[in-house]
Design an enzyme around this catalytic site. Structure first.
Site, PDB file in Angstrom:
ATOM      1  N   HIS A  11      43.940  40.242  37.776  1.00  0.00           N
ATOM      2  CA  HIS A  11      44.309  41.645  37.569  1.00  0.00           C
ATOM      3  C   HIS A  11      44.321  41.988  36.074  1.00  0.00           C
ATOM      4  O   HIS A  11      44.909  41.261  35.285  1.00  0.00           O
ATOM      5  CB  HIS A  11      45.705  41.852  38.184  1.00  0.00           C
ATOM      6  CG  HIS A  11      46.178  43.263  38.181  1.00  0.00           C
ATOM      7  ND1 HIS A  11      47.433  43.623  37.770  1.00  0.00           N
ATOM      8  CD2 HIS A  11      45.572  44.413  38.580  1.00  0.00           C
ATOM      9  CE1 HIS A  11      47.594  44.920  37.912  1.00  0.00           C
ATOM     10  NE2 HIS A  11      46.477  45.431  38.399  1.00  0.00           N
ATOM     11  N   GLU A  38      39.434  42.107  37.676  1.00  0.00           N
ATOM     12  CA  GLU A  38      39.557  43.561  37.769  1.00  0.00           C
ATOM     13  C   GLU A  38      39.926  44.078  36.394  1.00  0.00           C
ATOM     14  O   GLU A  38      40.689  43.431  35.661  1.00  0.00           O
ATOM     15  CB  GLU A  38      40.662  43.906  38.781  1.00  0.00           C
ATOM     16  CG  GLU A  38      40.884  45.397  39.002  1.00  0.00           C
ATOM     17  CD  GLU A  38      42.011  46.003  38.179  1.00  0.00           C
ATOM     18  OE1 GLU A  38      42.226  47.211  38.296  1.00  0.00           O
ATOM     19  OE2 GLU A  38      42.661  45.287  37.380  1.00  0.00           O
ATOM     20  N   ASP A  40      40.374  48.149  34.085  1.00  0.00           N
ATOM     21  CA  ASP A  40      40.447  49.612  34.176  1.00  0.00           C
ATOM     22  C   ASP A  40      39.593  50.232  33.080  1.00  0.00           C
ATOM     23  O   ASP A  40      39.614  49.747  31.935  1.00  0.00           O
ATOM     24  CB  ASP A  40      41.897  50.060  33.995  1.00  0.00           C
ATOM     25  CG  ASP A  40      42.840  49.307  34.916  1.00  0.00           C
ATOM     26  OD1 ASP A  40      42.758  49.518  36.130  1.00  0.00           O
ATOM     27  OD2 ASP A  40      43.639  48.483  34.408  1.00  0.00           O
ATOM     28  N   HIS A  53      44.487  50.668  30.613  1.00  0.00           N
ATOM     29  CA  HIS A  53      45.135  51.108  31.841  1.00  0.00           C
ATOM     30  C   HIS A  53      45.828  52.460  31.692  1.00  0.00           C
ATOM     31  O   HIS A  53      45.645  53.342  32.512  1.00  0.00           O
ATOM     32  CB  HIS A  53      46.149  50.057  32.301  1.00  0.00           C
ATOM     33  CG  HIS A  53      46.877  50.426  33.549  1.00  0.00           C
ATOM     34  ND1 HIS A  53      48.009  51.228  33.552  1.00  0.00           N
ATOM     35  CD2 HIS A  53      46.625  50.124  34.844  1.00  0.00           C
ATOM     36  CE1 HIS A  53      48.420  51.389  34.795  1.00  0.00           C
ATOM     37  NE2 HIS A  53      47.596  50.734  35.605  1.00  0.00           N
ATOM     38  N   GLU A 106      37.519  49.315  37.804  1.00  0.00           N
ATOM     39  CA  GLU A 106      38.336  50.423  38.303  1.00  0.00           C
ATOM     40  C   GLU A 106      38.146  51.621  37.381  1.00  0.00           C
ATOM     41  O   GLU A 106      38.513  51.576  36.202  1.00  0.00           O
ATOM     42  CB  GLU A 106      39.821  50.042  38.392  1.00  0.00           C
ATOM     43  CG  GLU A 106      40.593  51.186  39.037  1.00  0.00           C
ATOM     44  CD  GLU A 106      42.104  51.043  39.011  1.00  0.00           C
ATOM     45  OE1 GLU A 106      42.629  49.917  39.013  1.00  0.00           O
ATOM     46  OE2 GLU A 106      42.757  52.108  38.990  1.00  0.00           O
TER      47      GLU A 106
END
Ligand code: G3P
Ligand code: MG
Length: 235
Positions: A11, A38, A40, A53, A106
């Site tokens: 993450h 993952e 952002d 993020h 993401e």
């Protein structure tokens, strides 16, 4: 036939073992045997997609103010933790390809920037991963962003991302031609899980940092888990 998704996804790059959403985090995940990360992606004031993020810089950097109001010349000199810089999306993509990692990109638009962010990130995703052995997975909480991704990058798999999936999640997934359902592990109910399984939709849950919770979710049939605890779970 596409390979199955890795069971574990690091993450925000390297979870809590490295500054979040940094190249150091991505490298760390790979070094610990993770096959997927993952991160952002948001646009700067110059329209450059970068890994971050929050909409503001305070929590993860030594800067301040809105990411979308900060020009590249000010943003790329900031410290994102332990001397790391905020990475450009293009550099994170190159690193994932080099390391053979599956990237869950993401799309994280600043408020009101859904279309522009999704257009830039989707176009670049197609270009950057063209011919790569391991193809990425786009996801977003923004349904508008996923509509753009569907139209701009139809060849890239996408995941529809919710905190709690709404009753009509499957209709939304079909509308977006999405591949997978991503949701908060604590908010996944058996009804949604059964519906996903009946329709062969992989379910991915965030953010799982306990062995007990992970065991239960895999036993229920969840495909993959996002974790911050790269030290606890084998990649
Ligand atoms: O994509 C899964 C997870 O990253 C969603 O939550 O807030 O950490 O981006 P967040
Ligand atoms: Mg995320």
């Amino acid at each position: 036939m596409r390979p199955p998704l890795p069971r574990w996804i690091a993450h925000r790059g390297g979870g809590t073992l490295a500054p979040e959403n940094t190249l150091a985090g991505i490298r760390l995940a790979a070094s610990l045997g993770y096959k997927a990360v993952e991160f952002d992606v948001m646009l700067t004031a110059d329209g450059t997609p970068v890994l971050i993020h929050d909409e503001t810089l305070e929590r993860t950097t030594n800067g301040g103010g809105s990411v979308c109001a900060t020009p590249d010349s000010q943003l790329f000199v900031l410290d994102a933790g332990q001397g790391e810089r905020i990475p450009r999306f293009v550099d994170a993509a190159a690193l994932c390809i080099e390391l053979g990692l599956l990237a869950n990109v993401e799309i994280k638009p600043a408020t009101g920037h859904d279309v522009a962010t999704a257009e830039v990130v989707s176009r670049l995703t197609v270009d950057l991963w063209r011919g790569a052995a391991v193809q990425p997975l786009l996801s977003s909480f923004s349904l508008v962003a996923l509509e753009v991704a569907r139209d701009v990058a139809p060849e890239i798999r996408s995941g529809i991302l919710f905190e709690a999936p709404p009753a009509d999640w499957l209709a939304e997934l079909r509308h977006l031609r999405a591949f997978s359902l991503h949701c908060d592990a604590k908010l996944l109910n058996d009804e949604v899980l059964a519906e996903a399984q009946a329709h062969d939709v992989p379910v991915l849950c965030y953010t799982v940092n306990s062995e007990k919770q992970a065991k239960m979710l895999f036993a229920r049939g969840v495909s993959s888990l996002f974790t911050d605890r790269l030290d606890l779970f084998p990649g």
